[in-house]
Scaffold this active site. Structure first.
Site, short mmCIF file in Angstrom:
data_model
loop_
_atom_site.label_atom_id
_atom_site.label_comp_id
_atom_site.label_asym_id
_atom_site.label_seq_id
_atom_site.Cartn_x
_atom_site.Cartn_y
_atom_site.Cartn_z
N ASN A 167 4.92 -134.15 82.21
CA ASN A 167 3.64 -134.38 82.72
C ASN A 167 2.62 -133.72 82.17
O ASN A 167 2.69 -132.60 82.45
CB ASN A 167 3.69 -134.49 84.44
CG ASN A 167 2.46 -134.72 84.88
OD1 ASN A 167 2.50 -136.19 85.02
ND2 ASN A 167 1.52 -133.87 85.50
N GLU A 168 1.52 -134.43 81.45
CA GLU A 168 0.63 -133.24 81.02
C GLU A 168 1.11 -132.00 80.42
O GLU A 168 0.48 -130.94 80.58
CB GLU A 168 -0.45 -133.14 82.22
CG GLU A 168 -1.17 -134.44 82.54
CD GLU A 168 -2.07 -134.09 83.76
OE1 GLU A 168 -2.09 -132.98 84.61
OE2 GLU A 168 -3.20 -134.89 83.78
N GLU B 203 -4.21 -141.71 84.33
CA GLU B 203 -4.89 -141.06 85.75
C GLU B 203 -6.25 -141.50 85.80
O GLU B 203 -7.03 -140.42 85.17
CB GLU B 203 -4.43 -139.59 85.75
CG GLU B 203 -3.12 -139.50 86.32
CD GLU B 203 -2.81 -138.20 86.28
OE1 GLU B 203 -3.55 -137.30 86.45
OE2 GLU B 203 -1.45 -137.79 86.55
#
Length: 677
Positions: A187-188, A268
């Site tokens: 994630n990121e 997102e």
């Protein structure tokens, strides 16, 4: 000849049956893939784009999963996106929780039954403003561990966890008849300092091993080359995230530099923003969100609205950012569905935008759930923490020359009491000091039962105390939530450095890990005799700003004769300062009205009882509104409206709080605020 026919007849029949069966299987085979020639997804061979919304099952009680998912479907979404928090499912090594509120398989199956596809984000790191970014605290037992890297200890734990989780997810993949169309890896990661491609390759191999070669694996990073440099990996489809303040053309150009062909995806798209204690409640105007969503959809992009419903950080699950700023219990996020699942103006505005591009389901939208104001409930003081140590720490304390961290005493969340004695007379106030960042996160200090004040991480590191040599010095240390983002996610809790008194290091500690959860659930008010005034001296001699940390208990019954009760409600804390609250043993989370902006906590109806009185247990850490002389002042109030954005926030005792430790995304360009995070 007849004998020959008899022998081959079964074979002929088998071939006749096999042909149609194989043809039917091919006709109904489910596939979800990327068509690079047409820059889109293909769902069963047809061009497809998803319009998704984020919902975290760990922040919404199972009781309300169907209600929230139905509202998301009726908004026009064809998919949902959810994280899988590792620490929510494996609180201790090898001990797994996949039932009740932790039943992720049921949650995904429910989405499937309602006709929603799923974008799954199983981490192992998730950020999400969740405790330690979803990583379990027990990883820190290896003190030198480098999280989110190819550190062997970390990879071994990750490999074991994914070996449990991913096989549960495989039957739920779209090609296997389930709802999961894509799966995010990490994630990121481009926002993390390690930039360890061996780690990403390890995860890629692990995901492929457990899920197969057909599933679409992807990454998500900020829409800037700085983040994509270390976040993207060949073989994982690169997506970006950005909010209303970003230039959409530039954002998708960033994705195109990594993925010249394939679907445009904003994984997102921010409908709101997160909060911190002591800072104003974050909001993003409906018009800005609707306008940006229109522009994204007009480009044919797939999009996920983060969040569509935020939910609640029950118990101790909130995260924190650096410089240290903890997130509150509410994760409302100014989302289209409120924390309590209520329909908002933003919900209908975004539904109208989606309707311009895709068919929105017909029929009634599930209404906002009714709320009930149960009114005022009196509480009485049960015991101070110090008087309840036999209940809170039944296994007894740990002795150590120097302070130990929470992890070293096998405590992950909540509270630990550190006790020693004063080595010298302090008839005149003497400085009790911690190095900067030495207390993680707040320490409530008392000498011989007399409250002295609070030491606070990054804020108050010295406290003048008084007492005689040999007096008992207690520090009740609270874990306010581990950092979930950035380089400092290995966030040890407790007294992480030595304390000094007038420059002399304090030694010979007795350390009590407190099991508040078991104490509250098992006893629920039956803790023997209540405190009977023997701490009045503490009231008389303490600063007017503090009382000893203590438990308070009260009961209330659901009114009879009113249909459809119980209903959701919100608990308010007039006159209280800071603490933790449980109802019927369910840990609602932290309250901190003295700092705000959140003044009420969401109480879902399913934890309330109609067959017996409901028990409220509170651990007030700083100052209760009542004393033994004025017990009637101890009360909470149940109201039918939330207050999560008080306009003025004050710290205890009565000073304004410095605001904006972490900036909200400005309306112009997200790239600029990312530089500050």
């Amino acid at each position: 000849m007849p004998g020959f026919l008899v022998r081959i007849l079964p074979l002929l029949l088998a071939l006749l049956l096999l042909g149609p069966t194989r043809g039917l299987r091919n006709a109904t085979q489910r596939m979800f893939e990327i068509d690079y020639s047409r820059d889109c997804f293909l769902k069963d061979g047809q061009p497809f784009r998803y319009i998704s919304g984020s919902i975290h099952y760990s922040r919404v009680p199972r009781f309300y999963w169907k209600d929230r998912l139905l509202k998301m479907k009726m908004a026009g979404l064809n998919a949902i996106q959810t994280y899988v928090p590792w620490n929510f499912h494996e609180p201790w090594p090898g001990q797994y929780q996949f039932s009740e509120d932790h039943d992720v398989e049921y949650f995904l199956q429910l989405a499937h039954e309602l006709g929603l596809l799923v974008i799954l984000r199983p981490g192992p790191y998730i950020c999400a403003e969740w405790e330690m970014g979803g990583l379990p605290a027990w990883l820190l037992e290896k003190e030198s561990i480098l999280l989110r890297s190819s550190d062997p200890d970390y990879l071994a734990a990750v490999d074991k966890w994914l070996g449990v989780l991913l096989p549960k997810m495989k039957p739920l993949l779209y090609q296997n008849g389930g709802p999961v169309i894509t799966v995010q890896v990490e994630n990121e990661y481009g926002s993390y300092f390690a930039c360890d491609f061996d780690y990403l390759r390890f995860l890629q191999k692990c995901f492929r091993h457990h899920l197969g070669d057909d599933v679409v694996l992807f990454t998500t990073d900020g829409a800037h080359k700085t983040f994509l440099k270390c976040g993207a990996l060949q073989g994982l489809y690169t997506t970006v995230d950005f909010g209303t303040g970003s230039n959409i053309t530039d954002a998708f150009l960033s994705q195109r530099k990594c993925e010249p062909k394939g679907p445009l995806i904003n994984s997102e798209f921010y409908t709101g923003w997160l909060d911190h204690w002591g800072q104003p409640h974050s909001t993003i105007k409906t018009e800005a969100v609707a306008s940006s969503l229109y522009d994204i959809l007009a480009r044919g992009a797939s999009v996920n609205l983060y969040m569509f419903i935020g939910g609640t950080n029950f118990a101790y699950w909130n995260g924190a950012n650096t410089p240290y700023a903890a997130q509150p219990t509410s994760y409302d996020y100014d989302a289209p569905l409120s924390e309590a699942g209520d329909l908002t103006e933003k919900y209908f505005a975004l539904r109208n935008i989606i309707q311009k591009f895709e068919k929105v389901p017909e029929g009634p939208i599930p209404p906002s759930t009714p709320k009930f104001a149960y009114g005022k409930v009196a509480l009485e003081k049960l015991k101070t923490v110090g008087a309840a140590l036999d209940i809170l720490c039944p296994s007894g304390p740990i002795k150590s020359l120097y302070p130990l961290t929470f992890i070293q005493v096998k405590q992950h969340y909540g509270f630990v009491l550190y006790r020693t004695t004063l080595p010298q007379d302090c008839s005149n106030p003497a400085p009790l000091s911690s190095p900067f960042n030495g207390v993680h996160d707040r320490a409530y200090v008392a000498v011989d039962g007399i409250p002295q004040g609070v030491l606070e991480r990054n804020n108050v590191i010295t406290l003048n105390i008084t007492g005689k040599a040999g007096a008992t010095l207690d520090l009740l240390v609270e874990n306010m939530g581990r950092v979930n983002y950035g380089a400092y996610i290995n966030d040890f809790k407790g007294l992480v450095s030595n304390l000094t008194l007038s420059s002399n290091i304090l030694t010979d500690w007795t350390i009590f890990p407190l099991d508040t959860e078991d104490a509250v659930r098992s006893h629920l008010g039956g803790w023997g005799h209540r405190d009977s005034g023997h701490h009045d001296e503490a009231w008389a001699h303490s600063s007017s700003n503090y009382t000893l940390p203590a438990f308070y208990v009260g009961n209330f019954s659901i009114p009879s004769g009113i249909p459809d009760l119980p209903q959701d409600t919100f608990i308010q804390f007039p006159g209280w300062t800071k603490g933790q609250v449980w109802i019927n043993g369910f840990n609602l989370g932290r309250y901190w009205p003295a700092r705000g902006p959140q003044l009420t906590l969401f109480v879902p109806q399913h934890i309330l009882m109609t067959s017996a009185p409901n028990t409220i247990t509170m651990l007030e850490l700083e100052r209760a509104p009542c004393s033994n002389d004025d017990p009637e002042l101890c009360a909470v109030t149940f109201v039918d409206r939330p207050v999560i954005g008080s306009s003025v926030t004050y710290d205890h005792p009565s000073k304004p709080v410095e605001k904006k430790l972490m900036p909200s995304p400005p309306q112009k360009n997200k790239d600029s605020w990312l530089d500050h995070v």
